[in-house]
Design a protein around this motif. Structure first.
Motif, PDB file in Angstrom:
ATOM      1  N   LEU A 155     -40.532  15.418  21.051  1.00 27.98           N
ATOM      2  CA  LEU A 155     -40.665  16.497  21.288  1.00 27.98           C
ATOM      3  C   LEU A 155     -40.052  17.769  20.180  1.00 27.98           C
ATOM      4  CD1 LEU A 155     -41.343  17.155  24.984  1.00 27.98           C
ATOM      5  CD2 LEU A 155     -42.946  17.102  23.402  1.00 27.98           C
ATOM      6  N   GLN A 156     -38.570  16.937  20.069  1.00 31.34           N
ATOM      7  CA  GLN A 156     -37.643  17.713  19.305  1.00 31.34           C
ATOM      8  C   GLN A 156     -38.137  17.696  17.733  1.00 31.34           C
ATOM      9  OE1 GLN A 156     -34.072  15.749  19.845  1.00 31.34           O
ATOM     10  NE2 GLN A 156     -33.476  17.071  21.893  1.00 31.34           N
ATOM     11  N   ASN A 157     -38.977  16.809  17.436  1.00 29.63           N
ATOM     12  CA  ASN A 157     -39.861  16.704  16.047  1.00 29.63           C
ATOM     13  C   ASN A 157     -40.959  17.445  15.590  1.00 29.63           C
ATOM     14  OD1 ASN A 157     -37.911  14.645  15.201  1.00 29.63           O
ATOM     15  ND2 ASN A 157     -38.908  12.960  16.028  1.00 29.63           N
ATOM     16  N   LEU A 158     -41.492  18.176  17.097  1.00 29.98           N
ATOM     17  CA  LEU A 158     -42.618  19.023  16.925  1.00 29.98           C
ATOM     18  C   LEU A 158     -42.191  20.328  16.163  1.00 29.98           C
ATOM     19  CD1 LEU A 158     -44.167  18.386  20.280  1.00 29.98           C
ATOM     20  CD2 LEU A 158     -44.760  17.168  18.112  1.00 29.98           C
ATOM     21  N   THR A 159     -43.304  20.873  15.534  1.00 32.06           N
ATOM     22  CA  THR A 159     -43.184  22.217  15.260  1.00 32.06           C
ATOM     23  C   THR A 159     -43.414  23.189  16.285  1.00 32.06           C
ATOM     24  OG1 THR A 159     -45.474  22.572  14.769  1.00 32.06           O
ATOM     25  CG2 THR A 159     -44.255  21.552  12.885  1.00 32.06           C
TER      26      THR A 159
ATOM     27  N   LYS B 120     -48.789  25.185  21.684  1.00 26.04           N
ATOM     28  CA  LYS B 120     -49.978  24.476  22.101  1.00 26.04           C
ATOM     29  C   LYS B 120     -49.706  23.831  23.352  1.00 26.04           C
ATOM     30  CE  LYS B 120     -52.814  24.397  17.934  1.00 26.04           C
ATOM     31  NZ  LYS B 120     -53.357  23.576  17.022  1.00 26.04           N
ATOM     32  N   ILE B 121     -48.749  22.986  23.430  1.00 24.93           N
ATOM     33  CA  ILE B 121     -48.522  22.043  24.402  1.00 24.93           C
ATOM     34  C   ILE B 121     -48.432  22.727  25.908  1.00 24.93           C
ATOM     35  CG2 ILE B 121     -46.652  20.397  25.494  1.00 24.93           C
ATOM     36  CD1 ILE B 121     -46.816  19.118  22.751  1.00 24.93           C
ATOM     37  N   ALA B 122     -47.244  23.983  25.479  1.00 22.75           N
ATOM     38  CA  ALA B 122     -46.997  24.722  26.668  1.00 22.75           C
ATOM     39  C   ALA B 122     -48.174  25.679  27.230  1.00 22.75           C
ATOM     40  CB  ALA B 122     -46.037  25.674  26.027  1.00 22.75           C
ATOM     41  N   SER B 123     -48.978  25.843  26.553  1.00 22.05           N
ATOM     42  CA  SER B 123     -50.340  26.665  26.785  1.00 22.05           C
ATOM     43  C   SER B 123     -51.419  26.040  27.310  1.00 22.05           C
ATOM     44  CB  SER B 123     -50.647  27.721  25.773  1.00 22.05           C
ATOM     45  OG  SER B 123     -51.084  26.927  24.680  1.00 22.05           O
ATOM     46  N   GLY B 124     -51.038  24.552  27.425  1.00 17.38           N
ATOM     47  CA  GLY B 124     -52.331  23.547  27.598  1.00 17.38           C
ATOM     48  C   GLY B 124     -52.709  23.730  29.419  1.00 17.38           C
TER      49      GLY B 124
END
Length: 390
Positions: free
Chosen positions: A45-49, A55-59
């Motif tokens: 997750l630390q490598n994500l933009t 997008k993951i948080a609002s999934g």
């Protein structure tokens, strides 16, 4: 499991060490396999933009995977399997008797004499014997089809004839229709029509003139108009809604996701909703009504959403019935819905707040049972207005 451990544990030892050095909550030692997996996920997750994190948080959350209703299960043999070309065998609850009776014969002769068309015959309605053959004054019901028997559209579920340029409407039809209704002695009539995209107004004036003629000859009669969408022309919708009718009906036919498969390309779900919504705005006291066919491949969630969409624009009445393939050239039935499932949808409609929900295998948008209820509801509403005025 051991092979998985050998791959995961060494890969996360460096993460463990760095976290242990900077945080008092970590202690030195060999990390567990479950913790290593969580740490590996954290490192990924630390490598994500930031955009990917948003997008993951609002999934979807847990609530998105929990059904709003417990939908009844249905037998597998009532659904056509994917790729299966054979037509489904008709279940026993969909068999009906041959039309008969004095009222049926009298009504048919009267229609032929006045050269009027009915959707009961053109659409091969299974209820024609019940509606036409009912006994008792004012009980027999027919749905008159205005502007001829040829439609300018070609929906995959409908057996009505089609043509690009049908014959022009009969200018005497409003008078002939009023004469026929007066001769029958009924107190509730349904007027519908084919789509007439060849006419500038789609036939809206013809509808309005027919309603006005009926009300002129018999002011107490209750009139329901089941209209096309007039190509989305809201002026035409208002013209019919303000003609003096009591019920404005327009069918969405199926759920939104199947519109492209079922209806002519010139019709669509949102356009139909706009027709119903504008009819209510143009004439707030008019009851609005729509119908949904089941058995075309729709899901329970899609049916529920379609019903919610109708209530969101204040549609008063909804009918749900089984789609029946009229000929081999039309789209096949995907599923035969059980009577118990139709009862379920009636309860859903009542819970959603519809004034009236008619739901059953043989229910159609102009089904007599619905008309009898609407007749009582409308008369009660008229009586209430009279009391308030006095």
């Amino acid at each position: 499991m051991m092979a998985c451990s050998r791959r995961i544990v060494p890969a996360c030892r460096s993460i463990w060490s760095s976290l242990a050095e900077g945080s008092p909550t970590f202690t030195a030692g060999r990390p567990s396999l479950g913790l290593c997996r969580r740490l590996s996920t954290t490192a990924s997750l630390q490598n994500l933009t930031q955009e990917q994190r948003d997008k993951i948080a609002s999934g979807p959350g847990l609530e998105d995977f929990i059904r709003e209703h417990n939908y009844p299960d249905e037998p597998a043999d009532l659904r056509r399997k994917k790729g299966e070309r054979q037509r489904l065998r008709l279940p026993p609850w969909l068999t009906v008797g041959v039309p008969a009776g004095q009222d049926y014969t009298r009504l048919k002769k009267s229609l032929r004499k006045l050269k009027l068309s009915t959707v009961c015959e053109e659409a091969r309605c299974p209820n024609i014997g019940e509606c036409w053959g009912a006994s008792g004054e004012g009980a027999a019901t027919a749905t008159i089809m205005l502007m001829g028997d040829t439609c300018t559209r070609g929906c995959r579920f409908c057996s009505v004839k089609t043509a690009r340029a049908p014959p022009p409407p009969d200018p005497e039809e409003p008078q002939n229709t009023a004469e026929a209704i007066a001769e029958w002695g009924v107190d509730y009539v349904v007027l519908t029509s084919v789509d007439r995209d060849d006419l500038p107004d789609g036939g809206a004036k013809h509808f309005a003139d027919t309603v006005k003629e009926l009300k002129r000859r018999k002011p107490e009669i209750l009139v329901e108009c089941l209209t096309p969408d007039f190509r989305g022309d809201l002026d035409g919708v208002a013209q019919v809604a303000q003609s003096g009718l009591n019920v404005y009906a327009h069918n969405i036919e199926t759920v939104e996701d199947l519109q492209w498969l079922v209806r002519d390309p010139r019709a669509n779900f949102r356009q139909s909703l706009s027709v119903l919504e504008h009819a209510k705005k143009a004439s707030p006291n008019v009851l609005t009504k729509s119908s949904i066919m089941l058995g075309m491949g729709e899901t329970d969630e899609q049916i529920l959403q379609a019903m919610k969409d109708l209530r969101a624009i204040d549609v008063d009445c909804v009918t749900l019935g089984q789609y029946m393939q009229p000929t081999k050239r039309h789209m096949k039935v995907t599923q035969f819905v059980t009577p118990e499932k139709f009862d379920f949808w009636k309860n859903v409609g009542d819970d959603l707040g519809f004034v009236y929900t008619a739901s059953g295998p043989l229910v159609r948008s102009s089904y007599k049972a619905g008309e009898l209820f609407l007749s009582n509801a409308l008369r009660a509403r008229q009586g209430k207005k009279a009391e308030e005025a006095s």
